[in-house]
Design an enzyme around this catalytic site. Structure first.
Site, PDB file in Angstrom:
ATOM      1  N   ARG A  85      23.359  64.952  43.276  1.00  0.00           N
ATOM      2  CA  ARG A  85      22.522  66.021  42.761  1.00  0.00           C
ATOM      3  C   ARG A  85      21.068  65.549  42.626  1.00  0.00           C
ATOM      4  O   ARG A  85      20.128  66.274  42.908  1.00  0.00           O
ATOM      5  CB  ARG A  85      23.054  66.415  41.382  1.00  0.00           C
ATOM      6  CG  ARG A  85      22.989  67.871  41.082  1.00  0.00           C
ATOM      7  CD  ARG A  85      23.693  68.133  39.760  1.00  0.00           C
ATOM      8  NE  ARG A  85      22.767  68.045  38.655  1.00  0.00           N
ATOM      9  CZ  ARG A  85      21.977  69.045  38.265  1.00  0.00           C
ATOM     10  NH1 ARG A  85      22.010  70.174  38.874  1.00  0.00           N
ATOM     11  NH2 ARG A  85      21.149  68.914  37.256  1.00  0.00           N
ATOM     12  N   ASP A 145      22.139  86.044  34.925  1.00  0.00           N
ATOM     13  CA  ASP A 145      23.276  85.823  34.018  1.00  0.00           C
ATOM     14  C   ASP A 145      23.256  86.877  32.907  1.00  0.00           C
ATOM     15  O   ASP A 145      24.297  87.404  32.508  1.00  0.00           O
ATOM     16  CB  ASP A 145      23.194  84.418  33.413  1.00  0.00           C
ATOM     17  CG  ASP A 145      22.900  83.379  34.471  1.00  0.00           C
ATOM     18  OD1 ASP A 145      23.828  82.773  35.002  1.00  0.00           O
ATOM     19  OD2 ASP A 145      21.701  83.213  34.810  1.00  0.00           O
ATOM     20  N   ARG A 148      24.521  90.068  34.335  1.00  0.00           N
ATOM     21  CA  ARG A 148      25.984  90.025  34.480  1.00  0.00           C
ATOM     22  C   ARG A 148      26.656  90.212  33.118  1.00  0.00           C
ATOM     23  O   ARG A 148      27.653  90.943  32.995  1.00  0.00           O
ATOM     24  CB  ARG A 148      26.409  88.678  35.077  1.00  0.00           C
ATOM     25  CG  ARG A 148      26.079  88.550  36.555  1.00  0.00           C
ATOM     26  CD  ARG A 148      26.319  87.107  37.029  1.00  0.00           C
ATOM     27  NE  ARG A 148      26.037  86.951  38.450  1.00  0.00           N
ATOM     28  CZ  ARG A 148      25.620  85.818  39.005  1.00  0.00           C
ATOM     29  NH1 ARG A 148      25.413  84.742  38.257  1.00  0.00           N
ATOM     30  NH2 ARG A 148      25.412  85.750  40.300  1.00  0.00           N
ATOM     31  N   HIS A 172      20.247  78.031  33.645  1.00  0.00           N
ATOM     32  CA  HIS A 172      20.902  78.905  34.621  1.00  0.00           C
ATOM     33  C   HIS A 172      21.928  78.005  35.307  1.00  0.00           C
ATOM     34  O   HIS A 172      21.621  77.317  36.277  1.00  0.00           O
ATOM     35  CB  HIS A 172      19.883  79.439  35.632  1.00  0.00           C
ATOM     36  CG  HIS A 172      20.536  80.114  36.807  1.00  0.00           C
ATOM     37  ND1 HIS A 172      21.399  81.163  36.689  1.00  0.00           N
ATOM     38  CD2 HIS A 172      20.446  79.865  38.131  1.00  0.00           C
ATOM     39  CE1 HIS A 172      21.818  81.535  37.887  1.00  0.00           C
ATOM     40  NE2 HIS A 172      21.260  80.753  38.774  1.00  0.00           N
TER      41      HIS A 172
END
Ligand code: ADP
Length: 310
Positions: A85, A145, A148, A172
């Site tokens: 990452r 988000d 949603r 997020h």
């Protein structure tokens, strides 16, 4: 109002399409290192425009971003097999080093709207690289988000998502925090409303909604490879607030001097958005569990941002 979009992939093109369909911008310029892709996306979107609006959508080079009010940064690279990452973050930071410099060279007064993931860390990177005031470098953060969350709550309660006032805070991503304790339906506390309409928010219901919000992207990616319509519309929503100086309260990410005791961290809390960018921050009242979840999320983001090589 002229809007630039750097990165004409799935997210950048979905944002251009949403902007054009709603007629929010007078002109949208798409820039990508793959010039053929930018051209093809602009052509395709511009063919939808005559049905609904008068927005000009075209491809261009950085020079064509002069006079932009907002530039969306949706450029980035995908994770290679075996890549960590942090390595991916380093490569995306390198993309931003190039892109932010090019954009500000032609449009020094623009607002930057960051969409590249991990969006909170990339917002931190863009803020540092640009030297712009933090309130002018806005990450889309948890805007999606939050949408949603409202939509799943609205579905459970049988009301429009627009009548649900509830926010997702923090990252997020995996550590995001659904703020249940201060959520409202109209002006009523969510729990009271749910009880009144006979649809109580049981532990089971809460767990299902939490899962639906937190894992939505994973489920979509499993089915179609990536997510873009939702975030495209979210980006257009933020740009509308800026373009019309609407003073909307939206959950977006900027580098914030202090949140729950963590200094200089980019994460989402509700913020007032207008023509100058983020006008003010609203720190919601949270219960003890939500505060500790937000401390955890902020700590993860802070450590991640501090580790990015610039
Ligand atoms: P997403 O689903 O996040 O939109 P894509 O891979 O579809 O991801 O889009 C990312 C876009 O960013 C690609 O079109 C890619 O060509 C572009 N891009 C990557 N690096 C740069 C760069 N340095 N300058 C401009 N565009 C870039």
């Amino acid at each position: 109002m002229k809007v630039g979009i750097v990165g004409a992939g799935m997210v950048g093109s979905a944002a251009a399409y949403a902007l054009a369909m709603q007629g929010i911008a007078s002109e949208v310029v798409l820039v990508d290192k793959d010039a053929d892709l930018a051209l093809a996306q602009a052509e395709d979107i511009s063919h939808a425009v005559p049905f609904v609006s008068a927005t000009t959508v075209r491809a261009g080079s950085y020079r064509d971003l002069d006079g932009t009010f907002v530039v969306v940064l949706a450029a980035g690279v995908n994770q290679k097999p075996g890549e960590t990452r942090l390595e991916l973050l380093g490569r995306n930071a390198a993309v931003f080093r190039e892109v932010v410099g090019e954009v500000l060279a032609v449009s020094p007064d623009t607002l930057l709207l960051i969409a590249t993931n991990p969006v909170d860390v990339m917002t931190h990177v863009a803020t540092r690289l640009s030297g712009l005031p933090a309130r002018r470098v806005i990450g889309s953060g948890t805007i999606l988000d939050t949408a949603r969350f409202r939509s799943l709550l609205g579905r459970h309660l049988g009301i429009a998502p627009q009548s649900v006032h509830a926010y997702v805070l923090g990252e997020h991503g995996d550590s995001e925090v659904l703020a249940w304790s201060n959520a409202r339906a109209g002006s009523l506390a969510l729990v009271s409303f749910a009880d009144q309409v006979g649809k109580p928010l049981t532990e089971e219901v809460r767990a299902a909604i939490d899962d639906g919000v937190r894992n939505a992207a994973y489920k979509i990616i499993k089915g179609k490879g990536s997510t873009y319509y939702g975030i495209g519309a979210g980006l257009a929503r933020i740009i509308r607030a800026i373009a019309l100086d609407q003073r909307d309260i939206l959950s977006v990410s900027i580098v914030t001097p202090e949140v729950v005791g963590i200094p200089e961290v980019a994460l989402s809390i509700p913020r007032v958005i207008g023509a100058a960018g983020v006008l003010s921050d609203l720190m919601p009242e949270l219960d003890v569990a939500e505060v500790s979840a937000l401390v955890r999320s902020a700590t993860i983001l802070k450590e991640s941002a501090d580790s990015v090589p610039l």
